[in-house]
Design an enzyme around this catalytic site. Structure first.
Site, PDB file in Angstrom:
ATOM      1  CE  LYS A 138      14.028 -56.741 -54.836  1.00 14.12           C
ATOM      2  NZ  LYS A 138      14.197 -56.369 -53.414  1.00 14.12           N
ATOM      3  CG  LEU A 187      17.501 -60.385 -53.639  1.00 12.62           C
ATOM      4  CD1 LEU A 187      16.273 -60.974 -52.959  1.00 12.62           C
ATOM      5  CD2 LEU A 187      17.089 -59.532 -54.824  1.00 12.62           C
ATOM      6  CB  SER A 213      17.768 -55.479 -53.437  1.00 15.26           C
ATOM      7  OG  SER A 213      16.613 -55.735 -52.648  1.00 15.26           O
ATOM      8  CB  ILE A 234      15.837 -57.309 -46.090  1.00 13.32           C
ATOM      9  CG1 ILE A 234      16.094 -58.101 -44.796  1.00 13.32           C
ATOM     10  CG2 ILE A 234      17.137 -57.104 -46.871  1.00 13.32           C
ATOM     11  CD1 ILE A 234      16.557 -59.512 -45.003  1.00 13.32           C
ATOM     12  CB  ALA A 235      18.973 -53.504 -45.198  1.00 14.52           C
ATOM     13  N   GLY A 236      16.242 -51.482 -46.433  1.00 15.31           N
ATOM     14  CA  GLY A 236      16.004 -50.258 -47.182  1.00 15.31           C
ATOM     15  C   GLY A 236      15.804 -50.523 -48.660  1.00 15.31           C
ATOM     16  CB  SER A 237      15.549 -53.723 -50.521  1.00 15.16           C
ATOM     17  OG  SER A 237      16.703 -54.255 -49.929  1.00 15.16           O
TER      18      SER A 237
END
Length: 569
Positions: A138, A187, A213, A234-237
């Site tokens: 990434k 992101l 992201s 961080i939230a489903g990335s």
């Protein structure tokens, strides 16, 4: 005198207006030059890579690149180690395939030409777990000499001075990082687009987003251009692009793998921690990557990481599990295909002898609104907004971020009774000490319920199928299934189990959501025309039980593959 004063005021106002316009024009020109330089660098790296592939194929006409990129990771590593495949051939095969996929999906930001030089010393790492395996990264993962821009202009032209810890560990394990992949601006979106490198699209449908992201990773691996990659979550990335692109992705417990040298737009987030984890075509590849990373090399390079090697015994276990499950968290109603994927997987697990027990996350609205959202956006989006154009995918969020705090506060008070899932309007937090205490208490509450039900692991939906373009920025409310496990710091992974059927699509006509509000209606539009797209489920375990989570994912994958094989024949 009054007339003269008025003329002076008007003149000063005109001068001020001209200066403001000139300043904006100057900033715009500066931003465009930075973007142009970044794109030129990418084009140069793609051309160099294409030339390298051409020269290798000319010198080695007998190499079958198509066969190489079709091998599962376990078989690929076996052949490289036996000598029947050379690392040089494998790397060039994947560079060639990545170039092909990138041309179609726009998923790469830089080809790491240093990977060819790394081959000169590859034999010294023959004993490494990932010896000769090409790995994608990434864009925000630090690689010496390359930007980790996070898709924002203010971080361009700041190449990493050193490799990140994970890159150094990968190299010591014999892996060959060969390409960096695209991300959304800042992101902060689960659609993959930014003003620098443009939009990445889905490998299964070019009219759909690949997610974010870690969207470039999901697209590249899903399109066959990489066999193993690293993303951040961080939230489903990691989990959302894995779900959208039909691959496997794993978010480990925070601080199980080093984040040293990994860039982000918002530093110092403690309440909703980010994790770095693997993405691949199958669960065994995720486990292999975790085994490689959880080594003495990482523990010595980053002494803040607990020295916990991969627990192979837990991963290999075949004992029956007690599995909690839920198919609707009460916040965001799943799409019909999400619900079907969950129910079919539950049935397969029960038939295999596992015990399934209902579970419901407590106080979910409080967790999402007061703990998760405020924790992630503690800076109010200032890094994102401070320089350069805002990507169209992020415009809805950017508008919200730019609203003054007192206005957000007033709007949230008035809208919450009207729209139950009102979100993202008030990011003003209590004192951080109280916020952290509240989150710690909430984590204890969830674990207590988990213990009461004597659960080993948890099965729940993950967002899907892939969205149409430009809806992600308007649907942060749909993240409840993924951000929950960043807040709790529970390891979580996704496994593709089915695809959207015509019946699923027809059922969407009756979809109303949990509240029938504007966000439920937007979600309906976001997932329209999805027949054939992959759908996944999410597997979760308690903190530091990453191997148990992977073992559960492997069980789900095995049962799902067996069902597909049975239905085929």
């Amino acid at each position: 005198m009054d007339q003269q004063l008025l003329q002076v005021v008007i003149a000063l106002a005109c001068v001020a207006s001209v200066l403001v316009l000139l300043l904006k024009w100057t900033r715009y020109q500066r931003a465009q030059k930075k973007i142009l330089r970044a794109r030129e660098r990418r084009t140069a790296s793609l051309e160099q890579a294409e030339q390298a592939v051409h020269e290798f194929k000319k010198a080695n006409p007998g190499v079958d690149s198509t066969n190489i990129v079709s091998l599962p990771l376990a078989e690929l590593t076996k052949r490289i180690r036996s000598g029947s495949l050379q690392p040089e051939a494998v790397l060039h095969a994947y560079i060639e395939k990545a170039l092909e996929v990138n041309q179609k999906l726009n998923c790469g930001t830089d080809v790491l030409m240093e990977s060819l030089k790394q081959l000169e010393d590859i034999e010294s790492h023959r004993n490494g777990i990932l010896y000769g395996v090409p790995v994608s990264l990434k864009e925000n993962i630090g690689y010496k000499g390359y930007d980790s821009s996070c898709g924002v202009l203010c971080k361009l032209n700041e190449p990493a001075l050193n490799d990140s810890v994970v890159v150094r560990v990968l190299k010591r394990q014999g892996a060959v990082p060969f390409i960096k992949t695209n991300i959304p601006q800042g992101l902060l979106n689960y659609e993959c687009s930014n003003p620098i490198y443009g939009m990445t699209v889905n490998p299964h449908n070019l009219q759909k987003t690949c997610g974010g992201s870690s969207g470039g990773e999901g697209a590249l691996i899903g399109g066959g251009g990489s066999i193993l990659g690293l993303g951040t979550d961080i939230a489903g990335s990691i989990r959302i692009p894995a779900s959208f692109c039909g691959i496997c992705g794993f978010k480990p417990t925070f601080n199980r793998i080093s984040l040293h040298g990994v860039n982000s737009c918002v530093k110092g987030i403690k309440s909703v921690p980010s994790s770095i984890g693997p993405m691949a075509r199958d669960v065994e590849s995720l486990a292999l990557c975790m085994r490689a990373l959880l080594s003495t090399d990482m523990f010595s390079l980053d002494p803040t990481i607990p020295p916990l090697p991969f627990n192979q015994q837990v991963y290999d276990s075949t004992e029956h599990l007690r599995i909690g499950y839920y198919d609707n968290d009460g916040y965001h109603q799943p799409s019909p295909s999400m619900s079907r994927a969950l129910q079919e997987t539950k049935k397969l697990l029960e038939q295999a002898g596992h015990t399934l027990v209902p579970f419901q996350p407590p106080r979910l609205f409080m967790a999402i609104h007061e703990y998760a959202t405020k924790g992630i956006l503690a800076d109010g989006g200032t890094t994102l907004l401070q320089e350069g154009p805002i990507d169209p995918c992020l415009q809805p969020q950017a508008i919200t971020y730019s609203i003054p705090r007192f206005v957000k506060k007033i709007l949230s008070i008035f809208l919450r009774p009207i729209v139950m899932s009102a979100h993202g309007l008030s990011y003003e937090c209590n004192l951080w000490s109280q916020q952290h205490k509240n989150i710690e208490d909430y984590i204890s509450e969830v674990i207590a319920e988990w213990r009461r039900l004597e659960m080993d692991v948890l099965l729940c939906p993950v967002l899907g199928p892939a969205y149409n373009f430009y809806y992600s920025g308007m649907l942060t409310s749909s993240l409840s299934y993924t951000v929950m496990y960043n807040l709790l710091n529970f390891p979580a992974g996704v496994v593709p189990v089915t695809t959207v059927t015509a019946d699923d699509e027809a059922q969407m006509n009756r979809y109303r959501g949990n509240f029938a509000d504007i966000w439920d209606k937007l979600f309906l539009k976001a997932v329209q025309d999805s027949v054939g797209l992959p759908v996944a489920v999410q597997c979760v375990s308690l903190p530091w039980q990453d191997e148990l989570c992977l073992r559960f994912m492997r069980e789900v994958e095995k049962l799902s593959v067996r069902k597909k094989h049975t239905n085929t024949y």
